[in-house]
Design a protein around this motif. Sequence first.
Motif, PDB file in Angstrom:
ATOM      1  N   LEU A 187     -45.031 -38.316  50.586  1.00  0.00           N
ATOM      2  CA  LEU A 187     -44.814 -37.611  51.877  1.00  0.00           C
ATOM      3  C   LEU A 187     -46.090 -36.788  52.204  1.00  0.00           C
ATOM      4  O   LEU A 187     -46.041 -36.405  53.427  1.00  0.00           O
ATOM      5  CB  LEU A 187     -43.754 -36.800  51.910  1.00  0.00           C
ATOM      6  N   GLY A 188     -47.073 -36.864  51.603  1.00  0.00           N
ATOM      7  CA  GLY A 188     -48.144 -36.050  51.810  1.00  0.00           C
ATOM      8  C   GLY A 188     -48.382 -34.621  51.232  1.00  0.00           C
ATOM      9  O   GLY A 188     -49.195 -34.006  51.918  1.00  0.00           O
ATOM     10  N   VAL A 189     -47.293 -34.201  50.606  1.00  0.00           N
ATOM     11  CA  VAL A 189     -47.380 -32.785  50.127  1.00  0.00           C
ATOM     12  C   VAL A 189     -48.351 -32.792  48.702  1.00  0.00           C
ATOM     13  O   VAL A 189     -48.359 -33.464  48.060  1.00  0.00           O
ATOM     14  CB  VAL A 189     -46.152 -32.432  49.549  1.00  0.00           C
ATOM     15  N   THR A 190     -49.373 -31.686  48.925  1.00  0.00           N
ATOM     16  CA  THR A 190     -50.129 -31.551  47.753  1.00  0.00           C
ATOM     17  C   THR A 190     -49.324 -30.605  46.868  1.00  0.00           C
ATOM     18  O   THR A 190     -48.810 -29.274  47.285  1.00  0.00           O
ATOM     19  CB  THR A 190     -51.260 -30.862  48.239  1.00  0.00           C
ATOM     20  N   VAL A 191     -49.206 -30.828  45.522  1.00  0.00           N
ATOM     21  CA  VAL A 191     -48.602 -30.146  44.584  1.00  0.00           C
ATOM     22  C   VAL A 191     -49.494 -29.364  43.662  1.00  0.00           C
ATOM     23  O   VAL A 191     -50.254 -30.144  43.144  1.00  0.00           O
ATOM     24  CB  VAL A 191     -47.459 -31.107  43.808  1.00  0.00           C
ATOM     25  N   VAL A 192     -49.484 -27.958  43.796  1.00  0.00           N
ATOM     26  CA  VAL A 192     -50.328 -27.283  42.810  1.00  0.00           C
ATOM     27  C   VAL A 192     -49.630 -26.601  41.788  1.00  0.00           C
ATOM     28  O   VAL A 192     -48.487 -25.922  41.952  1.00  0.00           O
ATOM     29  CB  VAL A 192     -51.018 -26.011  43.665  1.00  0.00           C
ATOM     30  N   SER A 193     -49.841 -26.987  40.464  1.00  0.00           N
ATOM     31  CA  SER A 193     -49.127 -26.616  39.301  1.00  0.00           C
ATOM     32  C   SER A 193     -49.770 -25.423  38.474  1.00  0.00           C
ATOM     33  O   SER A 193     -51.219 -25.495  38.245  1.00  0.00           O
ATOM     34  CB  SER A 193     -48.830 -27.800  38.503  1.00  0.00           C
ATOM     35  N   GLY A 194     -49.245 -24.829  37.746  1.00  0.00           N
ATOM     36  CA  GLY A 194     -49.799 -23.655  37.070  1.00  0.00           C
ATOM     37  C   GLY A 194     -50.430 -22.582  37.446  1.00  0.00           C
ATOM     38  O   GLY A 194     -51.435 -22.072  37.014  1.00  0.00           O
ATOM     39  N   GLN A 195     -49.898 -22.396  38.725  1.00  0.00           N
ATOM     40  CA  GLN A 195     -50.921 -21.177  39.407  1.00  0.00           C
ATOM     41  C   GLN A 195     -49.842 -20.188  40.009  1.00  0.00           C
ATOM     42  O   GLN A 195     -48.914 -20.633  40.733  1.00  0.00           O
ATOM     43  CB  GLN A 195     -51.694 -21.977  40.533  1.00  0.00           C
ATOM     44  N   LYS A 196     -50.200 -19.123  39.933  1.00  0.00           N
ATOM     45  CA  LYS A 196     -49.510 -17.901  40.511  1.00  0.00           C
ATOM     46  C   LYS A 196     -50.361 -17.350  41.988  1.00  0.00           C
ATOM     47  O   LYS A 196     -51.682 -17.401  41.869  1.00  0.00           O
ATOM     48  CB  LYS A 196     -49.078 -16.769  39.607  1.00  0.00           C
ATOM     49  N   ALA A 197     -49.207 -17.122  42.902  1.00  0.00           N
ATOM     50  CA  ALA A 197     -50.208 -16.406  44.290  1.00  0.00           C
ATOM     51  C   ALA A 197     -50.285 -14.729  43.890  1.00  0.00           C
ATOM     52  O   ALA A 197     -49.596 -14.542  43.320  1.00  0.00           O
ATOM     53  CB  ALA A 197     -49.183 -16.518  45.348  1.00  0.00           C
ATOM     54  N   GLN A 198     -51.581 -14.496  44.365  1.00  0.00           N
ATOM     55  CA  GLN A 198     -51.921 -13.275  44.018  1.00  0.00           C
ATOM     56  C   GLN A 198     -52.000 -12.401  45.379  1.00  0.00           C
ATOM     57  O   GLN A 198     -52.203 -12.683  46.619  1.00  0.00           O
ATOM     58  CB  GLN A 198     -53.311 -13.074  43.661  1.00  0.00           C
ATOM     59  N   ASN A 199     -51.082 -11.103  45.286  1.00  0.00           N
ATOM     60  CA  ASN A 199     -51.030 -10.162  46.254  1.00  0.00           C
ATOM     61  C   ASN A 199     -50.801 -10.602  47.735  1.00  0.00           C
ATOM     62  O   ASN A 199     -51.642 -10.590  48.511  1.00  0.00           O
ATOM     63  CB  ASN A 199     -52.505  -9.607  46.459  1.00  0.00           C
ATOM     64  N   LEU A 200     -49.619 -11.495  47.685  1.00  0.00           N
ATOM     65  CA  LEU A 200     -49.172 -11.851  49.034  1.00  0.00           C
ATOM     66  C   LEU A 200     -49.016 -10.910  50.010  1.00  0.00           C
ATOM     67  O   LEU A 200     -48.499  -9.873  49.739  1.00  0.00           O
ATOM     68  CB  LEU A 200     -47.856 -12.612  48.489  1.00  0.00           C
ATOM     69  N   ARG A 201     -49.472 -11.085  51.209  1.00  0.00           N
ATOM     70  CA  ARG A 201     -48.944  -9.977  52.229  1.00  0.00           C
ATOM     71  C   ARG A 201     -47.577  -9.500  52.442  1.00  0.00           C
ATOM     72  O   ARG A 201     -47.174  -8.359  52.538  1.00  0.00           O
ATOM     73  CB  ARG A 201     -49.572 -10.758  53.531  1.00  0.00           C
ATOM     74  N   TYR A 202     -46.400 -10.555  52.311  1.00  0.00           N
ATOM     75  CA  TYR A 202     -45.325 -10.251  52.350  1.00  0.00           C
ATOM     76  C   TYR A 202     -44.387 -11.099  51.217  1.00  0.00           C
ATOM     77  O   TYR A 202     -44.940 -12.178  51.140  1.00  0.00           O
ATOM     78  CB  TYR A 202     -44.683 -10.691  53.706  1.00  0.00           C
ATOM     79  N   MET A 203     -43.238 -10.637  50.749  1.00  0.00           N
ATOM     80  CA  MET A 203     -42.533 -11.396  49.881  1.00  0.00           C
ATOM     81  C   MET A 203     -41.286 -11.882  50.615  1.00  0.00           C
ATOM     82  O   MET A 203     -40.501 -12.573  49.867  1.00  0.00           O
ATOM     83  CB  MET A 203     -42.354 -10.401  48.515  1.00  0.00           C
ATOM     84  N   ASP A 204     -40.992 -11.007  51.518  1.00  0.00           N
ATOM     85  CA  ASP A 204     -39.548 -11.338  52.360  1.00  0.00           C
ATOM     86  C   ASP A 204     -39.670 -12.192  53.442  1.00  0.00           C
ATOM     87  O   ASP A 204     -38.466 -12.208  54.082  1.00  0.00           O
ATOM     88  CB  ASP A 204     -38.907  -9.986  52.186  1.00  0.00           C
ATOM     89  N   GLN A 205     -40.847 -12.586  54.016  1.00  0.00           N
ATOM     90  CA  GLN A 205     -40.585 -13.276  55.271  1.00  0.00           C
ATOM     91  C   GLN A 205     -41.932 -14.177  55.154  1.00  0.00           C
ATOM     92  O   GLN A 205     -43.010 -13.670  54.598  1.00  0.00           O
ATOM     93  CB  GLN A 205     -40.696 -12.118  56.237  1.00  0.00           C
ATOM     94  N   PRO A 206     -41.748 -15.354  56.094  1.00  0.00           N
ATOM     95  CA  PRO A 206     -43.223 -16.275  56.114  1.00  0.00           C
ATOM     96  C   PRO A 206     -44.333 -15.474  56.913  1.00  0.00           C
ATOM     97  O   PRO A 206     -43.797 -14.316  57.785  1.00  0.00           O
ATOM     98  CB  PRO A 206     -42.639 -17.073  57.141  1.00  0.00           C
TER      99      PRO A 206
END
Length: 389
Positions: A187-206
């Motif tokens: 479908l064209g989605v890039t799947v990134v595995s084994g990685q965590k996101a660091q210091n997201l600006r928000y955790m409760d909303q886009p």
Amino acid sequence: MTKKKIVIVGGGYVGFEVAQKLDAYADVTLIEQREAFVQPHAAIRSLVEPALLDQIILPYDNLLEAGKVVRGCAASITQSEVTLDTGTSFQADFIVIATGSSYAAPFKPSGDSIADFRQTSMKVSAQLAKASSVAIVGAGAVGTELAGEIASAQPGKIITLISSDDALFPKYPAKLGAQLKAKLERLGVTVVSGQKAQNLRYMDQPFEGSVTLTDGRVIEADLVFPVTGSRPQTSLVQNLPGVRLGASGRVKTDNWLRPSDYPNVFVAGDIADVGDSMTIVATTRQNPWLIKTLKKMLGGASVESLKPYSPWKKAPILVPLGPVIGNSWLFATCGDWVTRMIKGKELLIPKYRKAFGLANAGEYAGVTEAWHQNASDKSSANSRQVDES
């Protein structure tokens, strides 16, 4: 003969069904802070099909025939009553606490206003329509389904799905995650595995911005969805005597879903740490047990004489990637057709509309027929090389 009183706190997947199934056997009061039930799993698709909101917001007005639904917020519980934050109390012979969990917007209402939930969903839907690139942080069921829904309905977007695990759905047989990954990539989605996101600006909303991964890569996106899991809402239960919380923040219970020293108070659903995951599938096992057990207790049986609750050993899971393709694990890995017929095509919307006494399949099909055909054409074109299994 006076019926015994059952008070149920929380009108989600546990509360509404238990209340409805016991309505004829007891004096049932369902306490819920919102005026309507929302189907969270269908809220994912509503982001690419906003008209669907009208089908998945279900008022409680017609839920019960004999019992009552009280809109309010429970503030305290004793062995014999539930008290609202307004001071109003409801006497009870049995109490069921099913206050559920919270989730990042816009997949569940965050407060007591359905109007606010609708407004948030519509806002995010508009942002998504304009976005050229999307990053989804969290590759559980919600994140994976979201990636599939967007890619199926709005092809051409740059979509990145970020998983902290090395494979999708690692607790299930490897075939499930591998086939879902292959279909997402088609479908064209890039799947990134084994990685965590660091210091997201928000955790409760886009939000618009970037995602920094543990290996230092930075993914820029017009819209970032943080979908890292549910958070159990246990504050009401924590003040009961003898309550213990598990490592996940959920409430420990005895073998009969009782969390405290009160022998007539039960918990179920997302707040209950009983070996089930926080999914709708868990309620398909907990609800029948709870309904059967309470019926027998209404007849005078002691709970200790009844069969204890037994959680799923490995719960089934259905992961549609839009209305046409997907994979499921139903004690074996299943492909597009099974996933489509059980969940992907209609998202169980007719089932829940019927439970709430509302028009269902015909109306739903009429609203969404054109969109389904469009998404079907796109999904089929992008996935025709993926095996049906």
